[in-house]
Design a protein around this motif. Structure first.
Motif, mmCIF file in Angstrom:
data_model
loop_
_atom_site.group_PDB
_atom_site.id
_atom_site.type_symbol
_atom_site.label_atom_id
_atom_site.label_comp_id
_atom_site.label_asym_id
_atom_site.label_seq_id
_atom_site.Cartn_x
_atom_site.Cartn_y
_atom_site.Cartn_z
ATOM 1 N N THR A 181 29.758 -3.540 6.193
ATOM 2 C CA THR A 181 29.668 -2.082 6.345
ATOM 3 C C THR A 181 28.226 -1.640 6.110
ATOM 4 O O THR A 181 27.376 -2.433 5.702
ATOM 5 N N ARG A 182 27.983 -0.370 6.326
ATOM 6 C CA ARG A 182 26.612 0.140 6.166
ATOM 7 C C ARG A 182 26.306 0.568 4.733
ATOM 8 O O ARG A 182 25.232 1.098 4.470
ATOM 9 N N GLU A 209 28.276 -5.115 12.297
ATOM 10 C CA GLU A 209 28.133 -4.017 11.346
ATOM 11 C C GLU A 209 29.141 -2.929 11.706
ATOM 12 O O GLU A 209 29.275 -2.570 12.869
ATOM 13 N N ILE A 210 29.853 -2.426 10.711
ATOM 14 C CA ILE A 210 30.836 -1.364 10.971
ATOM 15 C C ILE A 210 30.537 -0.164 10.068
ATOM 16 O O ILE A 210 29.883 -0.301 9.034
ATOM 17 N N ASP A 211 31.062 0.976 10.479
ATOM 18 C CA ASP A 211 30.912 2.171 9.648
ATOM 19 C C ASP A 211 31.789 2.036 8.412
ATOM 20 O O ASP A 211 32.899 1.514 8.495
ATOM 21 N N SER A 212 31.289 2.539 7.299
ATOM 22 C CA SER A 212 32.148 2.630 6.123
ATOM 23 C C SER A 212 33.210 3.679 6.433
ATOM 24 O O SER A 212 32.894 4.777 6.853
ATOM 25 N N ALA A 214 35.577 2.980 8.700
ATOM 26 C CA ALA A 214 36.121 2.657 10.029
ATOM 27 C C ALA A 214 37.547 2.130 9.894
ATOM 28 O O ALA A 214 37.878 1.456 8.915
ATOM 29 N N GLU A 240 38.551 -1.078 4.777
ATOM 30 C CA GLU A 240 38.002 -1.689 5.997
ATOM 31 C C GLU A 240 38.469 -3.147 6.120
ATOM 32 O O GLU A 240 38.904 -3.575 7.188
ATOM 33 N N GLU B 252 35.380 5.048 23.095
ATOM 34 C CA GLU B 252 34.905 4.634 21.759
ATOM 35 C C GLU B 252 34.927 3.110 21.642
ATOM 36 O O GLU B 252 33.974 2.490 21.171
ATOM 37 N N GLY B 262 28.197 0.128 15.927
ATOM 38 C CA GLY B 262 27.687 1.332 15.275
ATOM 39 C C GLY B 262 27.784 2.563 16.157
ATOM 40 O O GLY B 262 27.665 3.697 15.688
ATOM 41 N N LYS B 264 30.374 3.514 17.774
ATOM 42 C CA LYS B 264 31.760 3.990 17.870
ATOM 43 C C LYS B 264 31.908 5.453 17.463
ATOM 44 O O LYS B 264 32.536 6.248 18.163
ATOM 45 N N SER B 265 31.327 5.812 16.318
ATOM 46 C CA SER B 265 31.446 7.197 15.863
ATOM 47 C C SER B 265 30.529 8.111 16.664
ATOM 48 O O SER B 265 30.887 9.238 17.000
#
Lengths: 411, 292
Positions: A181-182, A209-212, A214, A240, B252, B262, B264-265
């Motif tokens: 996550t970021r 990398e994924i958004d916190s 997500a 997550e 998305e 990154g 996606k949002s």
């Protein structure tokens, strides 16, 4: 004024000055009065990371209440002043307010890595005794400052080594995927992991990398399915990590081993993954997990539940545990500092720690953490990590999987 | 590879169906009352919490939750219209919008106070073996969400478009004074519109709970895509809201899988700006725009 009254005035002034000098050491340092010592803390109590900050507050308050109920520290009661924040700017402002307006004696960081990174430079510069509960980011530890201590969660490089050991605990894998996550905490752990994986000549086929926060994990899972790794490392929180594992089968990711960051080994994880979580391994910070049939753990859980009679689900959590033990460590340092605690002698007291446990304050305190040691160049109190594995929907500490690391006199 | 794209497509449809259900409730309230309800995400979040309580604490079966959760959230929504928004109905539209924004925050923090947890989880409705279509795997949960959310979204649209109950709301949407002269009660229609919109939000909450988890953050996680889906569809178009949700869900996932996770949002905001700048009436506008 005649000679006689001049003499009397002079005598009175001398007596007053003497009294002031005698009384002075007791109140020379900010935050210390004849009856109490003010300890500041900050963390988020609303917003998405409130489960860290609110638990940090509650765990520390439980320790303060127990300490005060058992006579306080050298005749003084402890008082916790907890400031709320949510963003790096707010955490920095909270630290400033505690030091400059509330005039606390010491600061406890309950915000996790993000807040610690934001406030670290200020606290370092102020030289106020500071103790981080759950902070991994290098920015807190470097550059070295003798007033910046850390408890349960060590520097990211040790967490990375701990996760690498779990990654190889089934045998050396050929191919590994990493999802991160970021959040500063997870990024710093991932940064420490990558060179270890490469040095071991293991293929790091995916770094996603994924958004916190997500929840739809289609994209990283499609990449993982294509790479076919043996082990997937998730530097993420419980939510997550849980949704990645839950959604994995329908994206064609099957038969892999999962390794989690310690922040994911919470009670929130198992209900998300259900049976898919069986056998998942994670790093862990304590010798026990919740609900274990161990005297010290039961003592802590009983005290926590008595103090917070209607707790929400998933509490107490690891942040409650860390906060409780951290406040106990601060109390031991204050006790060792004697009747006139100053910033310097409390720092010296911390540096004298060799395998200190909470029970040094009395048998009423619960020894739920590993013993802590510091030194003139060692600000990392906890020097061991554990592993937990999900069995029948519950996290269980893996026997014999303890990792003791050498802090080496520095951070 | 085609199979990768199919995985991305199924993932997009699953979350797109939830977005569509969220968007349609937003559109129903806007169509009937001309209020942009920024508290809609909080109502979806409330639906997810009600789902958790009914399933985990009261141990009710899922079918009962599908009936009770939308009803309860619809009632809360109607109460909010009656108690908070009705007194400011004649105020500037800006004030009403701000009121819904703060209602959302208040509802979010209201659930956080007693339930300050990382994440609550509920079991999926269907947990049997997945369906294998060659290399493509679709779980029963995904099938139910795609089919169920889509079906309920269409039913909601039909209720508004066809049934007698919806007629009053459509009349109010066309012309409030005219509708009043025809005998429709403004108060009654407004409360009813908020009940239906809130009920659809509650339903979106039931569908969201197993897939997105139950937490206060669900408020933001659902209002943004629901709003973007509604804008894509033209904001007053029920059909457009459904298609907007599905388009957003797919885009998305495509952006995340083929460009960067990154993105996606960010993609929802890019789409929002693109639609507002290039085609502000949306892709599927209900009314006709005539150049004069």
């Amino acid at each position: 004024m005649n000679a006689r009254s001049l003499w009397r005035t002079g005598l009175a002034a001398t007596a007053l000055a003497s009294l002031t000098m005698v009384a002075a050491p007791a109140s020379a340092q900010q935050g210390v009065s004849a009856t109490e010592i003010k300890i500041g803390g900050f963390g988020a109590i609303t917003g998405p990371i409130a489960f860290i900050g609110a638990a940090s507050r509650d765990g520390m308050q439980l320790a303060v209440d127990q300490i005060n109920a058992n006579g306080g520290i050298n005749g003084r009661k402890l008082r916790l002043i907890y400031e709320a924040g949510g963003t790096p700017a707010e955490f920095q402002a909270a630290a400033r307010k505690l030091v400059e307006q509330d005039q606390v004696f010491a600061v406890m960081i309950g915000s996790g890595s993000t807040g610690a990174a934001a406030a670290a430079d200020y606290l370092r510069e102020k030289k106020i005794p500071t103790y981080a509960l759950t902070v991994a980011v290098p920015k807190y530890y470097d550059p070295f400052a003798p007033n910046m201590f850390s408890g349960t969660v060590p520097h990211a490089k040790f967490l990375a080594e701990s996760m690498f050991r779990i990654t190889t605990s089934w045998g050396t894998p050929k191919n590994v995927a990493l999802v991160v996550t970021r959040l500063a905490y997870h990024k710093s752990v991932a940064d420490g992991l990558k060179p270890k994986i490469e040095a071991a000549k293991i293929q790091l086929s995916v770094v996603e990398e994924i958004d916190s926060g997500a929840r739809d994990m289609t994209a990283p899972l499609v990449a993982i399915a294509k790479a076919k790794p043996d082990v997937v490392i998730l530097a993420a929180d419980a939510a997550e990590a849980g949704f990645i594992i839950k959604q994995a089968p329908e994206k064609g990711v099957r038969g892999v081993k999962w390794v989690l960051a310690g922040s994911a080994a919470t009670d929130a994880f198992a209900p998300i993954v259900g049976k898919l979580g069986e056998g998942v391994r994670s790093e862990w910070f304590f010798p026990y997990y919740f609900g274990e049939d161990k005297v010290e753990m039961q003592k802590f859980e009983k005290a926590w539940k008595a103090a917070y009679t209607s707790p929400p689900p998933q509490r107490p959590n690891l942040y409650d545990m860390s906060a409780y033990n951290s406040m106990m460590m601060m109390a031991v340092a204050l006790k060792r500092a004697g009747q006139t605690p100053t910033w310097d002698n409390v720092v010296t007291a911390f540096q004298s720690f060799r395998n200190v446990r909470a029970s040094e304050l009395g048998s009423w305190a619960a020894d739920i953490s590993s013993p802590e040691s510091f030194g003139p160049k060692d600000i990392q109190g906890n020097d061991r990590m554990y592993q937990v594995e999900l069995k029948n929907g519950k996290w269980v500490v893996r026997p014999g999987a303890e990792y003791v690391f050498d802090v080496g006199g520095g951070s | 590879m085609l199979i990768d794209f199919l995985f991305v497509l199924v993932g997009g449809l699953k979350f797109g169906a939830i977005y569509a259900l969220g968007a349609i409730g937003l559109v129903v309230i806007h169509k009937a009352t001309k209020t942009v309800n920024f508290a809609h995400g909080a109502l979806i979040m409330l639906g997810a919490y009600v789902t958790f309580f009914l399933l985990e604490l009261f141990k009710l079966p899922y079918w009962a939750v599908y009936v009770l959760a939308p009803t309860l959230v619809g009632a809360v929504s109607a109460f909010l219209e009656f108690a908070i928004l009705r007194p400011i109905r004649r105020a500037d539209m800006f004030i009403v919008i701000i009121a819904t924004v703060f209602l959302a925050i208040a509802l979010q923090e209201a659930v956080r106070l007693p339930y300050d947890v990382e994440m609550l989880a509920v079991a999926a409705v269907l947990e049997g073996d997945p369906l294998f279509l060659g290399d493509l795997i679709i779980t029963q949960e995904s099938m139910w969400i795609i089919a169920g959310a889509f079906l309920f979204a269409i039913l909601g649209a039909l209720l508004f478009a066809q049934a007698g109950l919806g007629r009053s709301m459509r009349a109010m949407a066309q012309n409030i004074r005219g509708a009043q002269l025809c005998g429709y009660s403004v108060d009654g229609v407004y409360v009813f519109a908020w009940f239906v919109g809130g009920g659809l939000a509650g339903l979106a909450g039931v569908f969201s709970a197993p897939s997105l988890g139950v937490s206060p953050e669900l408020m933001v996680a659902t209002i943004v895509p629901a709003f973007v889906a509604a804008v894509i569809g033209g904001f007053d178009s029920l059909r457009g809201a459904i298609l907007g949700g599905l388009i957003l869900g797919i885009l998305e996932n495509v952006a995340a899988a083929y460009i960067s996770a990154g993105l996606k949002s960010a993609i929802s905001f890019l789409i929002l700006f693109a639609v507002l700048m290039i085609r502000p009436e949306g892709l599927f506008p209900e009314g006709r725009v005539r150049k004069v």
